[in-house]
Design a protein around this motif. Structure first.
Motif: not given
Length: 638
Positions: A517-519, A521-524
């Motif tokens: 995921e890129q954006n 709270e789920q980023k990375e």
């Protein structure tokens, strides 16, 4: 002089059970005697019915599949990756192999000498326990439609008990029978003469048509409902529930639990249309097991308050964790939890009806939707459900709907207290949109199918995976008939479903890196649900609907059915089935580990081997999406 090969082998082995339980010196000695086996794709290590080898095996690189040869085709039962142990038959029982082990790709396998291994592990109880459960988890159990409702027995820590659950049930052979023209009096005399609690009624071809027990005689003869000279066909319970000759103790017990019976008729081919060869009784099962592994289900059925229901359901999470630790097949685990979830829902409905001022005005059916509808809900997730009630006159509709909305609010509130969150999109039977009469639901589904748009497809992904949990099943069967009739009138709906099924690309990027995921709270984080599991779910749904196949809702069973229907794509469908089970197991382990849904994974927390196993599951996703693109002509479809 040091043996560098033995040291490298030892370093590898100590990372995996049961070798991580062996003393370092003993492990090094064992490593020095190991045979390294190089395999090309398709090479066979051992075949079904072969005499057992002097070795068991662990995969060093590549993958090895365990296959069951049913005489006409080979069914993949399991795929063993790096670090997986297989071929344990000679360590446990001295019988020929039940499965065929074949290299699924170019592989390296270590062959472990049994005699030497036993000499260094005989006094290690942990190792013995691991081997027993590992062998049990690889015991062949075919996936059939009849087994879709089964649940697996509770795990018992006694190692001798572990293997008992997987043994063939010891049923009574040459059972006492009577003909369909017999009188109850003559049948009762036979029962007295042979000191038995039941007698099987058979036709002229020795096929079982009914069963009479002591309870039937007490309830129907002693009470005066029928004379003692009545025909057995007047008081027998029919149809009977049947099982195969080679069914396991666990399977027999679970058939009895599911159908609330104490006797199981064993027939030549397991169906009601073949000759009777034996009878398995509840006493036979208990005599073998020594206790009853049905505590959770019994607690659910007896619960009179939400608190008790919640406590019983939470025990299932402990059971789930135990099964995963013992490497029980995920197909069995899914059946266990599905059965428990359905039992919780049924009890919540029963308790809700008791709270209502009057009984239901008409018959109804409660539908589980989404993952519960597919019988794939392992962890606590949000609720997706709906209600169908019998058609009523227009002037009574609003009043009838209000009754069932109130009932549904009680049910969804109870399920919420048990641990199932309310659906954020309000896709629940307590919403008037999802609580309708049979005719209203027919109109709704026709509208979705014949006038598809993005909203219709979104809702279809939930509502086309339904399962009747409680109530009038005929309403649901009739609705299903309507749906499939409407589907035969259009091809546009399949294109919309197909477009939705391929919108999430393969989870690997150009350089084989995981797509995260890129954006926000789920980023990375890697979303295993949306990027890996749901593409398989969506593909299986579309393909099975396009084949007009009813009653197969579970994703891995859908792919197995497709493998049968499309021999030319058999390998792909079986790979998709395996990938789905492996991904579900991985997601569940992550959820239990982090006490959440398990769908978001921090890739940095995974080992190299775990990442490798995940990547292995992604190839079928890309291939099945390519099939959808071609079959439903989606290249230029928007």
């Amino acid at each position: 002089m040091k043996n560098s090969i033995a040291e490298r082998v030892s370093e590898f082995l100590k990372r995996y059970p049961p070798f991580n339980m062996v003393k370092p010196k003993n492990l090094l000695d064992l490593a020095g005697e190991i045979t390294i086996v190089y395999l090309e794709k398709g090479n066979t290590i051992f075949k079904k019915d072969d005499a057992t080898h002097e070795y068991f095996y662990i995969v060093r690189d590549g993958a090895v599949s365990s296959n069951y040869d049913n005489g006409t085709t080979m069914e993949i039962m399991n795929i063993h990756d790096m670090g997986d142990v297989f071929g344990l038959q000679p360590l446990i029982i001295k019988e020929p192999y039940k499965l065929t082990a074949t290299a699924n790709e170019e592989s390296i396998v270590y062959a472990i000498p049994i005699t030497l291994f036993q000499s260094v592990t005989d006094n290690n109880a942990k190792i013995q326990k691991y081997l027993i459960t590992a062998f049990a988890s690889n015991t062949y159990t075919p996936y059939t439609a009849e087994e879709s409702g089964k649940i697996f027995v509770d795990y018992l820590p006694n190692t001798s008990q572990d293997i008992v659950n997987f043994q063939t049930a010891n049923y009574t052979k040459n059972p006492i029978t009577c003909g369909i023209r017999s009188t109850l009096k003559s049948a009762a005399k036979k029962m007295c003469e042979h000191r038995i609690g039941c007698i099987i009624v058979v036709d002229t071809n020795k096929k079982p048509v009914g069963i009479i027990t002591n309870s039937d005689i007490k309830n129907k003869i002693a009470t005066g409902l029928f004379p003692i000279e009545t025909r057995v066909t007047n008081i027998m319970t029919s149809p009977v529930i049947t099982g195969k000759k080679d069914l396991t103790v666990a399977d027999g017990q679970l058939q009895m639990i599911k159908n609330n019976i104490g006797h199981l008729c064993i027939t030549k081919d397991g169906s009601i249309n073949s000759k009777l060869v034996g009878v398995l009784t509840h006493h036979d099962v208990l005599a073998t097991l020594g206790n009853s592994p049905t505590v959770i289900l019994k607690e659910i059925k007896r619960a009179k308050r939400t608190k008790k229901l919640r406590a019983a359901r939470r025990k299932a999470n402990g059971l789930l964790k135990s099964y995963l630790e013992q490497n029980i097949p995920i197909s069995h685990i899914i059946n266990v939890v599905s059965q428990i979830n359905d039992a919780v829902t049924i009890r919540a409905i029963e308790l809700a009806i008791k709270k209502m001022p009057t009984p239901p005005p008409v018959t109804f059916s409660w539908l589980a939707l989404g993952s519960q509808g597919r019988k794939e809900q392992l962890l606590f997730t949000d609720q997706d459900n709906a209600l169908i009630f019998e058609d009523v006159p227009i002037k009574q509709y609003k009043e009838t709907q209000e009754y069932f909305l109130e009932l549904s609010r009680y049910v969804t509130k109870t399920l919420n207290k048990v641990g199932f969150e309310y659906c954020e999109a309000d896709m629940m039977a307590s919403n008037p949109e999802w609580c309708k009469s049979f005719s209203q639901w027919k109109t709704q589904f026709k509208d979705w199918i014949l006038k598809p748009d993005e909203k219709a497809i979104l809702l279809s992904s939930i509502f086309f995976d339904y399962n009747s949990v409680y109530g009038n099943k005929k309403l649901v069967d009739n609705l299903t008939d309507t749906i499939f009739k409407t589907l035969s009138e259009t091809s546009l709906f399949y294109k919309f479903l197909g477009s939705d099924a391929i919108k999430s690309p393969t989870p690997l990027g150009f350089f084989r890196q995981f797509l995260v995921e890129q954006n926000g709270e789920q980023k990375e984080l890697f979303n295993i649900k949306s990027r890996a599991i749901m593409p398989l779910v969506d593909a299986a749904r579309l393909l099975i609907l396009s084949k007009q196949i009813k009653g197969v809702n579970n994703t891995f069973e859908r792919f197995e059915k497709l493998a049968y229907l499309e021999p030319e794509n058999k390998e792909l469908h079986e790979s998709c089935s395996y990938a789905f089970k492996a991904l579900s197991k991985f997601k569940t382990k992550q959820g239990l580990l982090h006490n959440d849904s398990g769908k978001l994974i921090d890739l940095e927390s995974l080992t190299k081997e775990e990442k490798l196993k995940l990547r292995r599951c992604f190839k079928p996703i890309q291939e099945i999406q390519e099939v959808l693109q071609i079959r439903f002509d989606l290249k230029n479809f928007i």
